[in-house]
Motif scaffolding. Structure first.
Motif, PDB file in Angstrom:
ATOM      1  N   VAL A  15       0.860  -1.176   0.000  1.00  0.00           N
ATOM      2  CA  VAL A  15       0.000   0.000   0.000  1.00  0.00           C
ATOM      3  C   VAL A  15       0.906   1.238   0.000  1.00  0.00           C
ATOM      4  CG1 VAL A  15      -1.816   1.229   1.252  1.00  0.00           C
ATOM      5  CG2 VAL A  15      -1.781  -1.274   1.241  1.00  0.00           C
ATOM      6  N   PRO A  16       0.755   2.121  -0.995  1.00  0.00           N
ATOM      7  CA  PRO A  16       1.660   3.271  -1.114  1.00  0.00           C
ATOM      8  C   PRO A  16       1.784   4.115   0.155  1.00  0.00           C
ATOM      9  CG  PRO A  16       0.281   3.114  -3.068  1.00  0.00           C
ATOM     10  CD  PRO A  16      -0.238   2.095  -2.086  1.00  0.00           C
ATOM     11  N   GLN A  17       0.688   4.343   0.858  1.00  0.00           N
ATOM     12  CA  GLN A  17       0.755   5.155   2.083  1.00  0.00           C
ATOM     13  C   GLN A  17       1.642   4.496   3.135  1.00  0.00           C
ATOM     14  OE1 GLN A  17      -2.041   4.272   0.416  1.00  0.00           O
ATOM     15  NE2 GLN A  17      -3.677   5.770   0.695  1.00  0.00           N
ATOM     16  N   ASP A  18       1.591   3.173   3.230  1.00  0.00           N
ATOM     17  CA  ASP A  18       2.446   2.461   4.188  1.00  0.00           C
ATOM     18  C   ASP A  18       3.908   2.578   3.790  1.00  0.00           C
ATOM     19  OD1 ASP A  18       0.437   1.581   5.907  1.00  0.00           O
ATOM     20  OD2 ASP A  18       0.188  -0.332   4.875  1.00  0.00           O
ATOM     21  N   ARG A  19       4.183   2.377   2.515  1.00  0.00           N
ATOM     22  CA  ARG A  19       5.572   2.432   2.057  1.00  0.00           C
ATOM     23  C   ARG A  19       6.157   3.835   2.261  1.00  0.00           C
ATOM     24  NH1 ARG A  19       7.983  -0.741  -2.943  1.00  0.00           N
ATOM     25  NH2 ARG A  19       7.390  -2.397  -1.547  1.00  0.00           N
ATOM     26  N   GLU A  20       5.367   4.866   1.970  1.00  0.00           N
ATOM     27  CA  GLU A  20       5.837   6.240   2.174  1.00  0.00           C
ATOM     28  C   GLU A  20       6.102   6.516   3.648  1.00  0.00           C
ATOM     29  OE1 GLU A  20       2.788   8.641   0.381  1.00  0.00           O
ATOM     30  OE2 GLU A  20       3.194   7.817  -1.610  1.00  0.00           O
ATOM     31  N   ALA A  21       5.204   6.068   4.518  1.00  0.00           N
ATOM     32  CA  ALA A  21       5.383   6.265   5.956  1.00  0.00           C
ATOM     33  C   ALA A  21       6.588   5.479   6.464  1.00  0.00           C
ATOM     34  CB  ALA A  21       4.113   5.858   6.707  1.00  0.00           C
ATOM     35  N   PHE A  22       6.772   4.274   5.948  1.00  0.00           N
ATOM     36  CA  PHE A  22       7.928   3.456   6.327  1.00  0.00           C
ATOM     37  C   PHE A  22       9.225   4.173   5.953  1.00  0.00           C
ATOM     38  CE2 PHE A  22      11.223   0.390   5.204  1.00  0.00           C
ATOM     39  CZ  PHE A  22      11.260  -0.426   6.324  1.00  0.00           C
ATOM     40  N   ASP A  23       9.309   4.656   4.719  1.00  0.00           N
ATOM     41  CA  ASP A  23      10.531   5.329   4.262  1.00  0.00           C
ATOM     42  C   ASP A  23      10.834   6.571   5.097  1.00  0.00           C
ATOM     43  OD1 ASP A  23      10.836   3.381   2.315  1.00  0.00           O
ATOM     44  OD2 ASP A  23      10.070   4.633   0.683  1.00  0.00           O
ATOM     45  N   ALA A  24       9.808   7.384   5.355  1.00  0.00           N
ATOM     46  CA  ALA A  24      10.007   8.596   6.153  1.00  0.00           C
ATOM     47  C   ALA A  24      10.397   8.232   7.586  1.00  0.00           C
ATOM     48  CB  ALA A  24       8.742   9.444   6.142  1.00  0.00           C
ATOM     49  N   GLY A  25       9.724   7.234   8.142  1.00  0.00           N
ATOM     50  CA  GLY A  25      10.034   6.812   9.502  1.00  0.00           C
ATOM     51  C   GLY A  25      11.419   6.217   9.629  1.00  0.00           C
ATOM     52  N   LEU A  26      11.838   5.459   8.619  1.00  0.00           N
ATOM     53  CA  LEU A  26      13.172   4.868   8.647  1.00  0.00           C
ATOM     54  C   LEU A  26      14.243   5.947   8.647  1.00  0.00           C
ATOM     55  CD1 LEU A  26      15.029   2.427   8.661  1.00  0.00           C
ATOM     56  CD2 LEU A  26      14.791   2.327   6.157  1.00  0.00           C
ATOM     57  N   LYS A  27      14.054   6.950   7.800  1.00  0.00           N
ATOM     58  CA  LYS A  27      15.019   8.061   7.769  1.00  0.00           C
ATOM     59  C   LYS A  27      15.100   8.730   9.139  1.00  0.00           C
ATOM     60  CE  LYS A  27      16.048  12.440   5.475  1.00  0.00           C
ATOM     61  NZ  LYS A  27      16.704  12.948   6.648  1.00  0.00           N
ATOM     62  N   ALA A  28      13.949   8.985   9.746  1.00  0.00           N
ATOM     63  CA  ALA A  28      13.924   9.650  11.052  1.00  0.00           C
ATOM     64  C   ALA A  28      14.577   8.794  12.131  1.00  0.00           C
ATOM     65  CB  ALA A  28      12.486   9.980  11.438  1.00  0.00           C
ATOM     66  N   VAL A  29      14.282   7.491  12.135  1.00  0.00           N
ATOM     67  CA  VAL A  29      14.833   6.641  13.190  1.00  0.00           C
ATOM     68  C   VAL A  29      16.342   6.450  12.996  1.00  0.00           C
ATOM     69  CG1 VAL A  29      14.495   4.294  12.247  1.00  0.00           C
ATOM     70  CG2 VAL A  29      14.255   4.694  14.685  1.00  0.00           C
ATOM     71  N   LEU A  30      16.802   6.387  11.753  1.00  0.00           N
ATOM     72  CA  LEU A  30      18.247   6.270  11.530  1.00  0.00           C
ATOM     73  C   LEU A  30      18.969   7.542  11.964  1.00  0.00           C
ATOM     74  CD1 LEU A  30      18.391   4.339   8.138  1.00  0.00           C
ATOM     75  CD2 LEU A  30      18.860   3.458  10.447  1.00  0.00           C
ATOM     76  N   ASP A  31      18.357   8.697  11.733  1.00  0.00           N
ATOM     77  CA  ASP A  31      18.936   9.956  12.222  1.00  0.00           C
ATOM     78  C   ASP A  31      19.016   9.943  13.742  1.00  0.00           C
ATOM     79  OD1 ASP A  31      19.178  10.903   9.624  1.00  0.00           O
ATOM     80  OD2 ASP A  31      17.385  12.187   9.727  1.00  0.00           O
ATOM     81  N   GLU A  32      17.957   9.436  14.382  1.00  0.00           N
ATOM     82  CA  GLU A  32      17.939   9.353  15.841  1.00  0.00           C
ATOM     83  C   GLU A  32      19.035   8.420  16.348  1.00  0.00           C
ATOM     84  OE1 GLU A  32      14.991   7.561  19.292  1.00  0.00           O
ATOM     85  OE2 GLU A  32      14.082   8.330  17.451  1.00  0.00           O
ATOM     86  N   VAL A  33      19.205   7.281  15.692  1.00  0.00           N
ATOM     87  CA  VAL A  33      20.227   6.311  16.108  1.00  0.00           C
ATOM     88  C   VAL A  33      21.629   6.893  15.933  1.00  0.00           C
ATOM     89  CG1 VAL A  33      21.263   4.079  15.518  1.00  0.00           C
ATOM     90  CG2 VAL A  33      18.784   4.278  15.762  1.00  0.00           C
ATOM     91  N   ARG A  34      21.837   7.635  14.844  1.00  0.00           N
ATOM     92  CA  ARG A  34      23.157   8.258  14.637  1.00  0.00           C
ATOM     93  C   ARG A  34      23.524   9.187  15.790  1.00  0.00           C
ATOM     94  NH1 ARG A  34      21.195   9.100   9.499  1.00  0.00           N
ATOM     95  NH2 ARG A  34      22.011   7.607   8.024  1.00  0.00           N
ATOM     96  N   VAL A  35      22.542   9.905  16.308  1.00  0.00           N
ATOM     97  CA  VAL A  35      22.799  10.857  17.387  1.00  0.00           C
ATOM     98  C   VAL A  35      22.923  10.138  18.731  1.00  0.00           C
ATOM     99  CG1 VAL A  35      21.808  12.794  18.680  1.00  0.00           C
ATOM    100  CG2 VAL A  35      21.706  12.783  16.184  1.00  0.00           C
ATOM    101  N   SER A  36      21.987   9.234  19.005  1.00  0.00           N
ATOM    102  CA  SER A  36      21.942   8.598  20.326  1.00  0.00           C
ATOM    103  C   SER A  36      22.862   7.394  20.461  1.00  0.00           C
ATOM    104  CB  SER A  36      20.513   8.157  20.642  1.00  0.00           C
ATOM    105  OG  SER A  36      20.144   7.059  19.808  1.00  0.00           O
ATOM    106  N   LEU A  37      23.213   6.780  19.331  1.00  0.00           N
ATOM    107  CA  LEU A  37      23.980   5.530  19.317  1.00  0.00           C
ATOM    108  C   LEU A  37      23.263   4.416  20.086  1.00  0.00           C
ATOM    109  CD1 LEU A  37      27.598   6.920  19.754  1.00  0.00           C
ATOM    110  CD2 LEU A  37      26.411   6.337  17.633  1.00  0.00           C
ATOM    111  N   ASP A  38      21.932   4.504  20.128  1.00  0.00           N
ATOM    112  CA  ASP A  38      21.102   3.528  20.817  1.00  0.00           C
ATOM    113  C   ASP A  38      20.212   2.846  19.776  1.00  0.00           C
ATOM    114  OD1 ASP A  38      19.366   2.061  22.390  1.00  0.00           O
ATOM    115  OD2 ASP A  38      18.610   3.792  23.509  1.00  0.00           O
ATOM    116  N   LEU A  39      20.405   1.546  19.596  1.00  0.00           N
ATOM    117  CA  LEU A  39      19.663   0.809  18.581  1.00  0.00           C
ATOM    118  C   LEU A  39      18.241   0.436  18.991  1.00  0.00           C
ATOM    119  CD1 LEU A  39      22.397  -1.581  17.170  1.00  0.00           C
ATOM    120  CD2 LEU A  39      21.388   0.416  16.074  1.00  0.00           C
ATOM    121  N   SER A  40      17.851   0.724  20.221  1.00  0.00           N
ATOM    122  CA  SER A  40      16.513   0.329  20.655  1.00  0.00           C
ATOM    123  C   SER A  40      15.427   1.004  19.821  1.00  0.00           C
ATOM    124  CB  SER A  40      16.308   0.597  22.143  1.00  0.00           C
ATOM    125  OG  SER A  40      16.389   1.981  22.417  1.00  0.00           O
TER     126      SER A  40
END
Length: 95
Positions: A15-40
């Motif tokens: 479903v396109p809406q899911d894929r778009e949300a997944f991509d945006a969320g992945l970018k945000a969570v990877l940015d968060e992990v880069r800063v926090s160095l916490d994989l949780s």
């Protein structure tokens, strides 16, 4: 069911809406992990999206319908064409 990894989860999201949300969320969570160095945060993201991917595999039409309903509600349309006041009253919400 899809494997519990990013590639398999994304592939299952048809479903396109899911894929778009997944991509945006992945970018945000990877940015968060880069800063926090916490994989949780990434582990939680993978788990939440794996559940959605499993739901999509079981019922892609239902997933599409969910997004249609959500868009209607966000646009101010009541569910099922019933006025909001009627829906809320039926659920016991006092207005």
């Amino acid at each position: 069911m899809p494997e519990k990894n990013l590639r398999a989860i994304r592939a299952a999201l048809v479903v396109p809406q899911d894929r778009e949300a997944f991509d945006a969320g992945l970018k945000a969570v990877l940015d968060e992990v880069r800063v926090s160095l916490d994989l949780s945060a990434l582990n939680n993201f993978v788990h939440r999206w794996w559940i959605s991917a499993c739901d999509t595999v079981k019922d892609p039409g239902g997933r599409r319908q969910m997004h249609v309903k959500a868009e209607q509600i966000l646009a101010g349309e009541p569910p099922g064409g019933r006025p909001w006041r009627e829906v809320l009253t039926a659920r016991g919400v006092e207005l």
